[in-house]
Write a protein that holds these residues in place. Structure first.
Motif, short mmCIF file in Angstrom:
data_model
loop_
_atom_site.label_atom_id
_atom_site.label_comp_id
_atom_site.label_asym_id
_atom_site.label_seq_id
_atom_site.Cartn_x
_atom_site.Cartn_y
_atom_site.Cartn_z
N ARG A 263 0.83 -1.21 0.00
CA ARG A 263 0.00 0.00 0.00
C ARG A 263 0.86 1.26 0.00
O ARG A 263 0.69 2.15 -0.83
CB ARG A 263 -0.92 -0.01 1.23
N GLY A 289 -6.00 5.37 -10.82
CA GLY A 289 -6.86 4.33 -10.25
C GLY A 289 -6.16 3.55 -9.16
O GLY A 289 -6.75 3.20 -8.13
N GLU A 293 -7.30 3.29 -5.22
CA GLU A 293 -7.53 1.96 -4.66
C GLU A 293 -6.73 1.75 -3.37
O GLU A 293 -7.27 1.25 -2.38
CB GLU A 293 -7.15 0.90 -5.68
N GLU A 294 -5.47 2.13 -3.38
CA GLU A 294 -4.64 1.90 -2.19
C GLU A 294 -4.99 2.82 -1.04
O GLU A 294 -4.86 2.46 0.12
CB GLU A 294 -3.16 2.02 -2.55
N ASP A 296 -8.08 3.85 -0.42
CA ASP A 296 -9.44 3.58 0.06
C ASP A 296 -9.72 2.15 0.47
O ASP A 296 -10.71 1.89 1.16
CB ASP A 296 -10.44 3.96 -1.03
N ARG A 297 -8.87 1.19 0.06
CA ARG A 297 -9.22 -0.21 0.35
C ARG A 297 -9.12 -0.48 1.85
O ARG A 297 -8.39 0.19 2.57
CB ARG A 297 -8.32 -1.17 -0.43
#
Length: 298
Positions: A263, A289, A293-294, A296-297
């Motif tokens: 991350r 993107g 993604e990193e 918010d995951r």
């Protein structure tokens, strides 16, 4: 990468391939594959012969570390790990601002994202890799500095009018600064714990994008530039995410370490990317993107 590298022509690549690996190569074709490196297919008279990779040099890789990793992978293959697709001697050569290497061309398809994961097969291959006795290979160390989050704050103080994704990337990072500080502190606490764990040869990214299924059905692992001695959990995320932790009995703290590393390393690279001038290429879109993604995951 999706685009051809700036300042590099197919003729340049062909000349290097002829000089170092395949004197009778007849041409090269850029392949819009992967992310982070550039690739070409090198053809002989009979057809595709070599898969060519141009790696960038910098904090992640030096010419020396790449040579050590690629030579180490070749030694593992020679020792009987038939699933290791190693680079060919002289393993890596300086090429402009980067490093060029080649592997034999494989006729099978990449297993690829979205393919059915084979956790049993993955676990069996990784057990053999982790039990192997390597020659000299690079040793893992944290990829992200302890002051990553605090040093990012002043860089976010001014607008990023650097390209179409600059403002949105800056806003997303500002919204996660507190989390970035917590993640970075946890990462370095766990990195200190890792010194007390057994270390083994690890691929680093043995996911499906780095697996190729050969015509006879066997699966092999490619892309060995990240071969390093490290706790074995560096390789186990995919198996655990597939719900088969029972196959590998991982150390939970070490799983967390390498999940945080993935991350934070991705976020760190994308922060540099979008703080710099960019034009909105396909690669820029993929990178943005990846950043979101990193951040918010779970």
């Amino acid at each position: 990468m999706k685009e051809t590298p700036v300042g590099v022509t197919d003729a340049d690549v062909l000349a290097a391939v002829r000089e170092h690996w395949l004197v009778d190569a007849v041409g090269v074709t850029h392949l819009p594959l992967g992310f982070g490196a550039h690739h070409w297919r090198a053809d002989a008279e009979a057809g595709p012969a070599l898969f060519v990779t141009l790696d960038g040099l910098g904090p992640r890789h030096s010419l020396s570390s790449l040579h050590s990793a690629y030579a180490g992978a070749a030694a593992l293959a020679a020792a009987g790990l038939e699933f290791v697709v190693a680079t060919l001697p002289p393993y890596v050569v300086a090429f402009g601002d980067g490093a060029l290497s080649v592997t034999p061309w494989l006729s099978g398809p990449a297993v690829g994202a979205g393919a059915v994961l084979d956790p049993e097969g993955d676990a069996a291959r990784l057990r053999r890799l982790h039990a192997s006795v390597p020659g000299p290979i690079p040793v893992w160390a944290p990829l992200v500095a302890p002051d990553f989050a605090t040093s990012l704050r002043p860089r976010l103080a001014s607008p990023w009018e650097t390209g179409p994704y600059g403002p949105a990337a800056r806003a997303a990072l500002i919204g996660r600064l507190d989390e970035l500080e917590r993640w970075t502190a946890a990462y370095h606490r766990l990195a200190a714990e890792a010194r007390r764990r057994p270390w083994v040869p690890t691929h680093g990214e043995p996911h499906t994008r780095n697996q190729v299924r050969l015509p006879d059905g066997r699966v092999v692992l490619v892309d060995w530039e990240s071969l390093k001695l490290a706790p074995r959990e560096r390789d186990l995320r995919g198996i655990v995410d597939a719900g088969r932790a029972d196959l590998v009995d991982p150390d939970g703290a070490m799983l967390e370490l390498f999940d945080l590393e993935w991350r934070l390393d991705e976020i760190s690279q994308y922060a540099v990317w979008f703080a710099s001038p960019h034009t909105g290429t396909d690669s820029d879109e993929v990178a943005f993107g990846g950043l979101i993604e990193e951040l918010d995951r779970p």
